[in-house]
Design a protein around this motif. Structure first.
Motif, short mmCIF file in Angstrom:
data_model
loop_
_atom_site.label_atom_id
_atom_site.label_comp_id
_atom_site.label_asym_id
_atom_site.label_seq_id
_atom_site.Cartn_x
_atom_site.Cartn_y
_atom_site.Cartn_z
N LEU A 38 0.84 -1.21 0.00
CA LEU A 38 0.00 0.00 0.00
C LEU A 38 0.87 1.26 0.00
CD1 LEU A 38 -2.84 -1.04 2.49
CD2 LEU A 38 -2.86 -1.09 -0.02
N ALA A 39 2.01 1.18 0.68
CA ALA A 39 2.91 2.35 0.72
C ALA A 39 3.35 2.71 -0.69
CB ALA A 39 4.11 2.03 1.62
N ARG A 40 3.52 1.70 -1.54
CA ARG A 40 3.90 1.96 -2.94
C ARG A 40 2.80 2.76 -3.65
NH1 ARG A 40 5.83 -3.38 -2.79
NH2 ARG A 40 4.03 -4.21 -3.98
N GLN A 41 1.56 2.67 -3.11
CA GLN A 41 0.45 3.45 -3.70
C GLN A 41 0.23 4.75 -2.93
OE1 GLN A 41 -3.17 0.98 -4.06
NE2 GLN A 41 -1.83 -0.82 -3.85
N GLY A 42 1.16 5.02 -2.01
CA GLY A 42 1.04 6.26 -1.22
C GLY A 42 -0.01 6.15 -0.12
N ILE A 43 -0.34 4.92 0.27
CA ILE A 43 -1.36 4.72 1.30
C ILE A 43 -0.70 4.26 2.60
CG2 ILE A 43 -3.39 3.36 1.96
CD1 ILE A 43 -3.99 3.07 -1.07
N ASP A 44 -1.05 4.91 3.72
CA ASP A 44 -0.50 4.54 5.04
C ASP A 44 -1.43 3.51 5.68
OD1 ASP A 44 0.00 6.34 8.23
OD2 ASP A 44 0.19 4.21 7.65
N ILE A 45 -1.01 2.28 5.77
CA ILE A 45 -1.86 1.19 6.26
C ILE A 45 -2.37 1.48 7.68
CG2 ILE A 45 0.03 -0.19 7.26
CD1 ILE A 45 -1.48 -2.71 6.23
N GLU A 46 -1.57 2.20 8.47
CA GLU A 46 -1.99 2.49 9.84
C GLU A 46 -3.24 3.36 9.86
OE1 GLU A 46 -0.03 -0.07 11.88
OE2 GLU A 46 -1.29 1.47 12.81
N GLN A 47 -3.30 4.31 8.93
CA GLN A 47 -4.49 5.18 8.86
C GLN A 47 -5.74 4.34 8.55
OE1 GLN A 47 -4.21 8.38 6.11
NE2 GLN A 47 -2.64 9.52 7.29
N ILE A 48 -5.59 3.38 7.64
CA ILE A 48 -6.72 2.52 7.27
C ILE A 48 -7.12 1.67 8.48
CG2 ILE A 48 -7.54 0.77 5.65
CD1 ILE A 48 -6.68 3.26 4.16
N ALA A 49 -6.11 1.11 9.15
CA ALA A 49 -6.37 0.23 10.30
C ALA A 49 -7.10 0.98 11.41
CB ALA A 49 -5.05 -0.34 10.82
N GLU A 50 -6.73 2.24 11.62
CA GLU A 50 -7.41 3.02 12.67
C GLU A 50 -8.87 3.25 12.31
OE1 GLU A 50 -3.39 5.25 13.65
OE2 GLU A 50 -5.13 6.63 13.39
N LYS A 51 -9.12 3.59 11.06
CA LYS A 51 -10.51 3.84 10.65
C LYS A 51 -11.32 2.55 10.75
CE LYS A 51 -10.15 7.93 7.70
NZ LYS A 51 -10.34 8.47 6.35
N VAL A 52 -10.74 1.45 10.33
CA VAL A 52 -11.45 0.16 10.40
C VAL A 52 -11.73 -0.21 11.85
CG1 VAL A 52 -11.17 -2.32 10.02
CG2 VAL A 52 -10.62 -0.71 8.19
N ALA A 53 -10.77 0.09 12.72
CA ALA A 53 -10.94 -0.23 14.15
C ALA A 53 -12.08 0.59 14.76
CB ALA A 53 -9.64 0.06 14.89
N ARG A 54 -12.32 1.79 14.22
CA ARG A 54 -13.40 2.64 14.74
C ARG A 54 -14.75 2.27 14.16
NH1 ARG A 54 -9.72 6.84 14.10
NH2 ARG A 54 -10.75 7.59 12.20
N PHE A 55 -14.76 1.41 13.12
CA PHE A 55 -16.02 1.07 12.47
C PHE A 55 -16.82 0.14 13.37
CE2 PHE A 55 -18.73 -1.75 10.00
CZ PHE A 55 -19.42 -0.87 9.18
N GLY A 56 -18.09 0.47 13.59
CA GLY A 56 -18.93 -0.40 14.40
C GLY A 56 -20.27 -0.63 13.72
N VAL A 57 -20.84 -1.80 13.87
CA VAL A 57 -22.16 -2.11 13.32
C VAL A 57 -23.00 -2.73 14.43
CG1 VAL A 57 -21.41 -4.40 12.49
CG2 VAL A 57 -23.43 -3.29 11.47
N ALA A 58 -24.27 -2.36 14.47
CA ALA A 58 -25.15 -2.88 15.51
C ALA A 58 -25.69 -4.25 15.12
CB ALA A 58 -26.31 -1.90 15.76
#
Ligand code: LRH
Ligand code: MN
Length: 436
Positions: A38-58
């Motif tokens: 992902l870094a080769r695409q300019g994407i920071d995996i940690e940023q994605i992981a944080e957002k995914v960790a905050r995702f919640g579904v009832a």
């Protein structure tokens, strides 16, 4: 897992830790490899992981019991007998996935004798209460007037009155539980042309909803849910997103449209509907599931994961376009007829995280340029590249960091929780508490 305030856990946390320890090395390796990619695409995996960790579904309370169809229901072992059992099962799903912090209750299926005790149980289990759901699509024992020919839109004002009163009762219960939303789905409609006055029924719908809206606390939202058909097989009063949007716009700022993925004709472009409701500022939330034919209520992402990805792509795109005031309530609404409901709900929550993570990988600036240049193939390949990325290490890392299970289903099976339920919950006419 929020261990600050000791949460009542149903699965031995050591079992999770031991299972994770065996998988940690491979996860670290896979996560690092994906991170480089992902870094080769300019994407920071940690940023994605944080957002995914905050995702919640009832979790739908009615989803933890075995579902059925009109042809039959085949209860599994250790079925929940009442809402307290359901909460414990929901707590297991959250403990193992870290992605389902709230439960959506349905009344009167989950009517508590003591709402305060139910709220306390939820808090003890580390669970909140999402949108409450009213039910004026079934007649309850001792009910004065039948909903056979409708509820909020019935031609008899006394029936409409009864249905409005039930929704107000649900709001009162929700307030005691700390919820701040109500979802109103009604089965009202007709089986034959001419049976119902199409325009007047819709007017009665809006009038009745206005009565319910008037009882909403200022901080609450009401979500109205459209559905193409079933149980009505010719016309349904709130049949499609257009009807739902018209009603929500008429009813004002506290009323939003809820999109149940299974409530559309096959092949309908649901992601387009999502984009339109965002445009109108009226998208309130989702009932996620999957389907091939009708309202099959199958596990999310199990039939058409690309469609699920395209829905999340519209949500992430709205975030990228900085759309104001978009507040979404994510809920699952599924019926588990042949799988263990807990396993299905865990994997479905993870499939939502997967679609979200993939949508976060879309190179939106690049896509914007290709769309502007009308490079059709280039543009669609940008989406396909994100959709075909294996983001499993991101969701697993998010779980591992929360103390949840890297492999939730494996730990659930190893825990013997279901067998324990079978022993504790003698097989009896279980609440099922759902649609049969
Ligand atoms: C209707 C529906 C609605 C719920 C019910 C359990 O099909 O999707 O959201 O009330 O399922
Ligand atoms: Mn639904």
């Amino acid at each position: 897992m929020d261990t600050a305030r000791s949460i009542e856990t149903k699965i031995d946390q050591d079992l999770i830790a031991k299972a994770n320890a065996k998988l940690a090395g491979d996860l670290e390796h896979d996560y690092a490899a994906l991170g480089k990619q992902l870094a080769r695409q300019g994407i920071d995996i940690e940023q994605i992981a944080e957002k995914v960790a905050r995702f919640g579904v009832a979790i739908p309370s009615w989803g933890v019991g075995t579902g059925g169809t009109r042809f039959g229901r085949f209860p599994g072992k250790g079925e929940p007998r009442h809402v307290f059992d359901k909460l414990e099962d929901c707590a297991v799903i959250h403990q193992l996935t870290g992605a389902t912090p709230a439960v959506s209750l349905h009344f009167p299926w989950d009517e508590p004798d003591d709402a305060a005790a139910l709220r306390a149980k939820g808090e003890a289990l580390g669970l909140g209460f999402a949108a409450v759901n009213s039910n004026t699509f079934q007649d309850q024992k001792g009910q004065a007037r039948s909903y056979k020919f409708g509820s909020l839109t019935h031609t008899d004002a006394a029936v409409r009155e009864q249905a409005v009163a039930h929704n107000l009762h649900c709001i009162e219960l929700g307030k005691k539980l700390g919820a701040d939303e109500i979802t109103v789905w009604i089965a009202d409609g007709a089986n034959f042309p001419g049976q119902q006055h199409t325009a007047r029924a819709f007017e009665r719908y809006i009038d009745a909803l206005a009565r319910i809206r008037a009882a909403l606390p200022k901080t609450w939202r009401m979500m109205i849910e459209h559905k193409m058909y079933e149980p009505a097989f010719y016309a349904t009063v709130n049949q499609d997103w257009g009807s739902s949007l018209l009603a929500a716009q008429t009813l004002g700022p506290q009323v939003f449209c809820l999109v149940d993925l299974g409530h559309h004709a096959p092949n309908v472009n649901i992601e387009m509907i999502v984009a339109r409701l965002i445009h109108a500022g009226k998208l309130g939330g989702f009932h996620f599931n999957d389907s091939r034919y009708g309202d099959d209520d199958l596990d999310a992402g199990s039939i058409n994961p690309f469609r699920l990805f395209l829905v999340f792509n519209e949500l992430v795109d709205a975030e990228w376009r900085k759309v104001k005031g978009l507040k979404l309530s994510h809920m699952l609404d599924q019926s588990h007829n042949v799988t263990d409901p807990i396993e299905s709900l865990m994997t479905s929550a993870v499939e939502l995280q997967r679609a979200y993570a993939q949508a976060l990988l879309v190179n939106r600036d690049g896509l914007d340029m290709l769309q502007t240049a009308n490079d059709a193939l280039g543009a669609t390949m940008v989406l396909k590249r994100a959709f075909t990325a294996d983001v499993s290490p991101i969701m697993a890392m998010a779980r591992s960091r929360k103390g949840a299970a890297i492999d939730p289903v494996a730990v659930f099976r190893a825990s013997g929780y279901r067998a324990g339920c079978a022993a504790r919950r003698p097989a009896q006419q279980s609440s099922g508490g759902g649609i049969v």
